[in-house]
Design an enzyme around this catalytic site. Structure first.
Site, PDB file in Angstrom:
ATOM      1  N   GLY A  46       0.826  -1.197   0.000  1.00 48.13           N
ATOM      2  CA  GLY A  46       0.000   0.000   0.000  1.00 48.13           C
ATOM      3  C   GLY A  46       0.858   1.244   0.000  1.00 48.13           C
ATOM      4  N   GLN A  51       2.909   9.901   1.364  1.00 50.31           N
ATOM      5  CA  GLN A  51       4.261   9.327   1.397  1.00 50.31           C
ATOM      6  C   GLN A  51       5.118   9.760   0.214  1.00 50.31           C
ATOM      7  OE1 GLN A  51       2.418   5.260   2.099  1.00 50.31           O
ATOM      8  NE2 GLN A  51       4.408   5.020   3.088  1.00 50.31           N
ATOM      9  N   CYS A  92       5.950  -0.366   6.901  1.00 48.80           N
ATOM     10  CA  CYS A  92       5.599   0.817   6.117  1.00 48.80           C
ATOM     11  C   CYS A  92       6.781   1.198   5.240  1.00 48.80           C
ATOM     12  CB  CYS A  92       5.272   1.965   7.082  1.00 48.80           C
ATOM     13  SG  CYS A  92       4.826   3.498   6.258  1.00 48.80           S
ATOM     14  N   LEU A  93       6.494   1.548   3.991  1.00 50.28           N
ATOM     15  CA  LEU A  93       7.581   1.944   3.081  1.00 50.28           C
ATOM     16  C   LEU A  93       8.293   3.202   3.573  1.00 50.28           C
ATOM     17  CD1 LEU A  93       5.924   1.277  -0.410  1.00 50.28           C
ATOM     18  CD2 LEU A  93       7.645  -0.124   0.772  1.00 50.28           C
ATOM     19  N   HIS A 134      -4.312   1.583   7.656  1.00 48.20           N
ATOM     20  CA  HIS A 134      -2.935   2.096   7.727  1.00 48.20           C
ATOM     21  C   HIS A 134      -2.739   3.240   6.717  1.00 48.20           C
ATOM     22  CE1 HIS A 134       1.615   1.302   7.892  1.00 48.20           C
ATOM     23  NE2 HIS A 134       1.474   2.084   6.841  1.00 48.20           N
ATOM     24  N   GLU A 135      -3.192   3.017   5.482  1.00 45.77           N
ATOM     25  CA  GLU A 135      -2.994   4.041   4.440  1.00 45.77           C
ATOM     26  C   GLU A 135      -3.860   5.273   4.715  1.00 45.77           C
ATOM     27  OE1 GLU A 135      -0.489   3.590   2.739  1.00 45.77           O
ATOM     28  OE2 GLU A 135      -0.315   1.439   3.068  1.00 45.77           O
ATOM     29  N   HIS A 138      -2.181   7.591   7.011  1.00 44.16           N
ATOM     30  CA  HIS A 138      -1.183   8.459   6.352  1.00 44.16           C
ATOM     31  C   HIS A 138      -1.829   9.760   5.872  1.00 44.16           C
ATOM     32  CE1 HIS A 138       2.537   6.203   6.266  1.00 44.16           C
ATOM     33  NE2 HIS A 138       1.974   5.137   5.724  1.00 44.16           N
TER      34      HIS A 138
HETATM   35 NI    NI Z   1       2.742   3.200   5.593  1.00 42.82          NI
END
Ligand code: NI
Length: 170
Positions: A46, A51, A92-93, A134-135, A138
């Site tokens: 995701g 991000q 998480c990226l 989660h997304e 963000h």
């Molecule tokens: Ni993340």
């Protein structure tokens, strides 16, 4: 399509609250394509626009085994969340190499626009429900490490800053 640079925690821009998308136009469709390419390249499940330093309510997800079922959510809103919670390991990226347990609603219903601007409703449970929540965090400027204890969070922050210094020196 183009790969976009991903912001790394701790970066103040990750705490920006995203604005609603006014129209799913060519600019937003290009953003979606670039975000999907960036997510697949990074082996993520995701990615939120936040991000990649774009502060509009767009997320892309693919939790499929074969990485061929992209899900695009524009202006997502949770319309229902189960009382039941589930705990799972999240990563998480924007926080590479860190995984920890977070508790979230086990099932949710979400309304959103798709990549063509059509409205849709999604019912999700398991990993997909976790990923959407989660997304969506963000987009509110929240990174998953904020659910962890201050002690853990500070350790992660120190580790990330150290890794950044090492990269800059290399
Ligand atoms: Ni993340």
């Amino acid at each position: 399509m183009a790969l976009l640079p991903i912001l790394c925690y701790p970066d103040a821009r990750l705490h920006t609250v995203a604005k609603p998308v006014l129209a799913v136009d060519a600019r937003i469709r290009k953003l979606i394509d670039d975000m999907l390419e960036t997510m697949y390249e990074a082996n993520g499940i995701g990615l939120a626009a936040t991000q990649v330093d774009v502060h509009e309510r767009v997320i892309v997800i693919d939790v499929s085994e074969h990485r061929n079922e992209p899900l695009v959510l524009v202006n997502p809103e949770v319309t229902w969340a189960s009382q039941d919670q589930q705990v799972s390991d999240e990563g998480c990226l924007s926080v590479p190499g860190i995984y920890d347990e977070v508790e979230r609603a086990a099932a949710i219903k979400v309304s959103a626009l798709d990549g063509e601007g059509r409205s849709r409703t999604i019912e999700a449970e398991g990993m997909l429900a976790v990923c959407i929540q989660h997304e969506m965090d963000h987009l509110l400027g929240k990174v998953f490490v904020e659910y962890l204890s201050p002690l853990k969070r500070n350790r992660i922050k120190t580790k990330m800053l150290k890794a950044r210094r090492e990269t800059e020196r290399a």
